[in-house]
Design a protein around this motif. Structure first.
Motif, PDB file in Angstrom:
ATOM      1  N   VAL A  98      -2.477   0.480   5.377  1.00 33.05           N
ATOM      2  CA  VAL A  98      -2.953   1.551   6.251  1.00 33.05           C
ATOM      3  C   VAL A  98      -3.731   0.977   7.420  1.00 33.05           C
ATOM      4  CG1 VAL A  98      -4.481   3.564   6.375  1.00 33.05           C
ATOM      5  CG2 VAL A  98      -2.939   3.287   4.421  1.00 33.05           C
ATOM      6  N   ALA A  99      -4.554  -0.050   7.158  1.00 31.77           N
ATOM      7  CA  ALA A  99      -5.324  -0.678   8.229  1.00 31.77           C
ATOM      8  C   ALA A  99      -4.426  -1.319   9.274  1.00 31.77           C
ATOM      9  CB  ALA A  99      -6.273  -1.727   7.651  1.00 31.77           C
ATOM     10  N   ARG A 100      -3.224  -1.736   8.866  1.00 25.90           N
ATOM     11  CA  ARG A 100      -2.266  -2.334   9.795  1.00 25.90           C
ATOM     12  C   ARG A 100      -1.382  -1.279  10.462  1.00 25.90           C
ATOM     13  NH1 ARG A 100       0.061  -8.173   7.896  1.00 25.90           N
ATOM     14  NH2 ARG A 100      -1.865  -9.082   7.064  1.00 25.90           N
ATOM     15  N   GLY A 101      -1.638  -0.011  10.155  1.00 27.75           N
ATOM     16  CA  GLY A 101      -0.859   1.052  10.761  1.00 27.75           C
ATOM     17  C   GLY A 101       0.490   1.272  10.116  1.00 27.75           C
ATOM     18  N   ILE A 102       0.672   0.796   8.887  1.00 27.14           N
ATOM     19  CA  ILE A 102       1.934   0.935   8.175  1.00 27.14           C
ATOM     20  C   ILE A 102       1.914   2.218   7.359  1.00 27.14           C
ATOM     21  CG2 ILE A 102       3.422  -0.098   6.400  1.00 27.14           C
ATOM     22  CD1 ILE A 102       2.235  -2.822   7.272  1.00 27.14           C
ATOM     23  N   ASP A 103       2.978   2.974   7.429  1.00 21.47           N
ATOM     24  CA  ASP A 103       3.109   4.209   6.661  1.00 21.47           C
ATOM     25  C   ASP A 103       3.256   3.852   5.189  1.00 21.47           C
ATOM     26  OD1 ASP A 103       3.507   6.859   5.939  1.00 21.47           O
ATOM     27  OD2 ASP A 103       5.653   6.816   6.407  1.00 21.47           O
ATOM     28  N   ALA A 104       2.282   4.233   4.362  1.00 22.84           N
ATOM     29  CA  ALA A 104       2.283   3.810   2.965  1.00 22.84           C
ATOM     30  C   ALA A 104       1.568   4.831   2.087  1.00 22.84           C
ATOM     31  CB  ALA A 104       1.600   2.448   2.818  1.00 22.84           C
ATOM     32  N   ASP A 105       1.987   4.883   0.822  1.00 25.62           N
ATOM     33  CA  ASP A 105       1.342   5.723  -0.182  1.00 25.62           C
ATOM     34  C   ASP A 105       1.015   4.879  -1.407  1.00 25.62           C
ATOM     35  OD1 ASP A 105       1.255   8.510   0.759  1.00 25.62           O
ATOM     36  OD2 ASP A 105       3.441   8.355   0.804  1.00 25.62           O
ATOM     37  N   ALA A 115      -5.854  -2.061  -3.142  1.00 22.04           N
ATOM     38  CA  ALA A 115      -6.264  -2.958  -2.050  1.00 22.04           C
ATOM     39  C   ALA A 115      -5.115  -3.166  -1.064  1.00 22.04           C
ATOM     40  CB  ALA A 115      -6.724  -4.296  -2.622  1.00 22.04           C
ATOM     41  N   LEU A 116      -3.901  -3.309  -1.584  1.00 20.85           N
ATOM     42  CA  LEU A 116      -2.746  -3.468  -0.702  1.00 20.85           C
ATOM     43  C   LEU A 116      -2.502  -2.202   0.112  1.00 20.85           C
ATOM     44  CD1 LEU A 116      -0.327  -5.411  -3.064  1.00 20.85           C
ATOM     45  CD2 LEU A 116      -1.398  -6.286  -0.971  1.00 20.85           C
ATOM     46  N   HIS A 117      -2.666  -1.046  -0.522  1.00 27.95           N
ATOM     47  CA  HIS A 117      -2.496   0.206   0.210  1.00 27.95           C
ATOM     48  C   HIS A 117      -3.498   0.303   1.355  1.00 27.95           C
ATOM     49  CE1 HIS A 117      -3.433   4.578   0.800  1.00 27.95           C
ATOM     50  NE2 HIS A 117      -2.151   4.562   1.049  1.00 27.95           N
ATOM     51  N   THR A 143      -4.180 -14.933  -4.366  1.00 25.91           N
ATOM     52  CA  THR A 143      -5.420 -14.389  -3.821  1.00 25.91           C
ATOM     53  C   THR A 143      -6.131 -13.557  -4.864  1.00 25.91           C
ATOM     54  OG1 THR A 143      -6.338 -13.141  -1.953  1.00 25.91           O
ATOM     55  CG2 THR A 143      -4.339 -12.265  -2.971  1.00 25.91           C
ATOM     56  N   ASP A 144      -7.363 -13.229  -4.590  1.00 24.89           N
ATOM     57  CA  ASP A 144      -8.085 -12.184  -5.314  1.00 24.89           C
ATOM     58  C   ASP A 144      -8.320 -11.067  -4.300  1.00 24.89           C
ATOM     59  OD1 ASP A 144     -10.010 -10.441  -6.397  1.00 24.89           O
ATOM     60  OD2 ASP A 144     -10.920 -12.033  -7.589  1.00 24.89           O
ATOM     61  N   PRO A 145      -7.643  -9.920  -4.433  1.00 24.43           N
ATOM     62  CA  PRO A 145      -7.752  -8.858  -3.426  1.00 24.43           C
ATOM     63  C   PRO A 145      -9.163  -8.344  -3.220  1.00 24.43           C
ATOM     64  CG  PRO A 145      -5.904  -8.448  -4.893  1.00 24.43           C
ATOM     65  CD  PRO A 145      -6.697  -9.571  -5.497  1.00 24.43           C
ATOM     66  N   ILE A 146      -9.991  -8.446  -4.245  1.00 30.19           N
ATOM     67  CA  ILE A 146     -11.364  -7.959  -4.111  1.00 30.19           C
ATOM     68  C   ILE A 146     -12.181  -8.910  -3.244  1.00 30.19           C
ATOM     69  CG2 ILE A 146     -13.430  -7.238  -5.359  1.00 30.19           C
ATOM     70  CD1 ILE A 146     -10.896  -5.464  -5.711  1.00 30.19           C
ATOM     71  N   ARG A 147     -11.897 -10.189  -3.330  1.00 26.81           N
ATOM     72  CA  ARG A 147     -12.583 -11.156  -2.464  1.00 26.81           C
ATOM     73  C   ARG A 147     -12.026 -11.095  -1.044  1.00 26.81           C
ATOM     74  NH1 ARG A 147     -15.703 -14.734  -5.519  1.00 26.81           N
ATOM     75  NH2 ARG A 147     -15.197 -14.746  -7.761  1.00 26.81           N
ATOM     76  N   GLY A 148     -10.737 -10.764  -0.908  1.00 29.32           N
ATOM     77  CA  GLY A 148     -10.123 -10.626   0.406  1.00 29.32           C
ATOM     78  C   GLY A 148     -10.026 -11.939   1.151  1.00 29.32           C
ATOM     79  N   ALA A 177      -8.522 -14.697   4.162  1.00 32.50           N
ATOM     80  CA  ALA A 177      -7.247 -15.193   4.681  1.00 32.50           C
ATOM     81  C   ALA A 177      -6.169 -15.228   3.612  1.00 32.50           C
ATOM     82  CB  ALA A 177      -7.447 -16.586   5.279  1.00 32.50           C
ATOM     83  N   SER A 178      -6.539 -15.537   2.378  1.00 31.34           N
ATOM     84  CA  SER A 178      -5.537 -15.611   1.310  1.00 31.34           C
ATOM     85  C   SER A 178      -4.932 -14.240   1.029  1.00 31.34           C
ATOM     86  CB  SER A 178      -6.150 -16.195   0.037  1.00 31.34           C
ATOM     87  OG  SER A 178      -7.160 -15.342  -0.494  1.00 31.34           O
ATOM     88  N   PHE A 179      -5.736 -13.208   1.142  1.00 26.97           N
ATOM     89  CA  PHE A 179      -5.207 -11.856   0.942  1.00 26.97           C
ATOM     90  C   PHE A 179      -4.308 -11.459   2.104  1.00 26.97           C
ATOM     91  CE2 PHE A 179      -5.779  -7.135   1.239  1.00 26.97           C
ATOM     92  CZ  PHE A 179      -5.049  -6.824   0.095  1.00 26.97           C
ATOM     93  N   ASP A 180      -4.705 -11.809   3.311  1.00 32.95           N
ATOM     94  CA  ASP A 180      -3.860 -11.540   4.476  1.00 32.95           C
ATOM     95  C   ASP A 180      -2.509 -12.235   4.338  1.00 32.95           C
ATOM     96  OD1 ASP A 180      -5.862 -10.006   5.625  1.00 32.95           O
ATOM     97  OD2 ASP A 180      -6.661 -11.645   6.840  1.00 32.95           O
ATOM     98  N   ALA A 181      -2.522 -13.448   3.770  1.00 35.93           N
ATOM     99  CA  ALA A 181      -1.278 -14.188   3.588  1.00 35.93           C
ATOM    100  C   ALA A 181      -0.363 -13.481   2.598  1.00 35.93           C
ATOM    101  CB  ALA A 181      -1.565 -15.604   3.106  1.00 35.93           C
ATOM    102  N   LEU A 182      -0.932 -12.881   1.566  1.00 37.24           N
ATOM    103  CA  LEU A 182      -0.127 -12.104   0.617  1.00 37.24           C
ATOM    104  C   LEU A 182       0.505 -10.906   1.302  1.00 37.24           C
ATOM    105  CD1 LEU A 182       0.885 -11.382  -2.207  1.00 37.24           C
ATOM    106  CD2 LEU A 182      -1.308 -10.212  -2.612  1.00 37.24           C
ATOM    107  N   VAL A 183      -0.291 -10.162   2.080  1.00 40.94           N
ATOM    108  CA  VAL A 183       0.248  -9.015   2.801  1.00 40.94           C
ATOM    109  C   VAL A 183       1.369  -9.439   3.743  1.00 40.94           C
ATOM    110  CG1 VAL A 183      -0.295  -7.123   4.386  1.00 40.94           C
ATOM    111  CG2 VAL A 183      -1.934  -7.755   2.609  1.00 40.94           C
TER     112      VAL A 183
END
Length: 355
Positions: A185-192, A179-181, A337-342, A344-350
């Protein structure tokens, strides 16, 4: 008479970080006679993250677990386009149950290859080898480390790394990393996404089967999995086991030292009170995991920090889950957060990971 050779029916895939595993798709997910959902995490992972490559599921005997896919026999799955049966069970010890063998033979007779990520080799079971010779279907083991893994050197590598760690096994480390990956990627960050277990490897097409690596080379395997990278690049590394698990702490510690994470996220199932399969051991607290991860992880990365907590609230209703996460945020002073629920709380973790 089919004269397919032994070498042609046996395929040991070497899932190195750079080499894709080309598995026959789509899949029929085999649930065996599993009654514990925690042991069917391979099936759940593929159903959730590679649903377009799955045509159905197949349980036998007293199986009471479902990944939410259509129940199909091997013959029905083959008619629906399936090309392989993937063993979707990750039980203690990674063994192929005696009660499964007839079903696996049936799948080969229906025209399906067999794919396994368990410790027990498909090729170690004579009945499966004989059926593969007779039908021409392949036996594909993916839990095979690449050759010549180096001993770790502890050298600090370029790039950024995140590791998911857990209070126990099978509670969301892979899902959190995936979910973090996706969010990076959605934020345009280079990640694997760096897979370290059989399910993650099947999803990602490559990785390092950490629990199949000889213990002296665990940290070296983690270094190999996540090599030097540009400073702006992130590796989101799938955690394994728990440093508090009496059976699996060794692989967790080797992965922690070798991955040298800048950031880690603690994964926890609030409904679980004891170690899965070891009911005499209480689950550690989130605080204990944070403290010990920092103390041990600082050996190879003194700047290691906890960015937040990922809760598996799958057994909670929406309101109860949100109330629990709010309480934990206030108590811990961290994003929860629960990444599956996503949301604002997930955005705060990111945001906190990237801070």
């Amino acid at each position: 008479m089919n004269r397919t050779s032994f070498a042609e029916v046996v395929e040991d895939r070497l899932p190195s970080p750079s080499a894709a595993i080309k598995l026959p798709q789509p899949y029929l997910l085999f649930l065996g006679d599993t009654t514990e959902a925690g042991y069917a995490k391979t099936a759940f992972g593929l159903a959730d993250w590679a649903a377009d490559r799955c045509v159905g599921e197949y349980g036998i005997g007293a199986c009471s677990v479902s990944a939410g896919l259509p129940p199909l026999s091997p013959a029905e799955a083959r008619a629906a386009g399936a090309r392989s049966l993937v063993i979707g069970v990750a039980n203690q010890g990674g063994v192929i149950g005696d009660t499964w063998v007839a079903a696996l033979v049936e799948a080969m007779e229906a025209g399906l290859d067999i794919v396994s990520g368990l410790h027990t080799r498909l090729t170690s079971i004579p009945a499966l080898v004989e059926a593969a010779r007779r039908t021409g279907q392949r036996l594909i083991d993916v839990r095979t480390p690449p050759p010549s893994i180096p001993i770790a050197n502890g050298r600090k590598r370029s790039g950024k790394r995140l590791l998911t760690v857990g209070t126990d096994c099978a509670l969301g480390k892979k899902y959190t990393a995936l979910a973090l990956h996706r969010a990076f990627v959605a934020r345009g960050i280079d990640a694997d996404f760096r897979a370290t277990g059989q399910t993650g490897i099947m999803i990602a097409g490559g990785g390092m089967p950490m629990d199949a690596v000889v213990s002296d080379f665990e940290a070296g395997a983690a270094e190999m999995l996540s090599p030097d990278a540009p400073e702006s690049h992130w590796d989101l590394i799938e955690g394994q086991g728990s440093i508090f698990n009496p059976a699996y702490a060794a692989v967790s510690l080797g992965l922690l030292h070798g991955s040298q994470p800048d950031v880690f996220v603690v994964c926890h199932d609030p409904a679980r009170k004891v170690i899965l399969g070891m009911e005499s051991f209480a689950l550690p607290s989130i605080e204990e995991v944070i403290d010990l991860t920092i103390r041990l992880g600082s050996r190879t990365n003194p700047a290691i920090r906890c960015a937040g907590v990922s809760l598996n609230t799958s057994t909670y209703g929406a309101d109860a889950a949100e109330a629990l996460m709010a309480t934990e945020r206030q108590r811990l002073g961290l994003p929860v957060t629960d990444p599956i629920r996503g949301g604002a709380s997930f955005d705060a973790l990111v945001d906190n990971i990237l801070a």
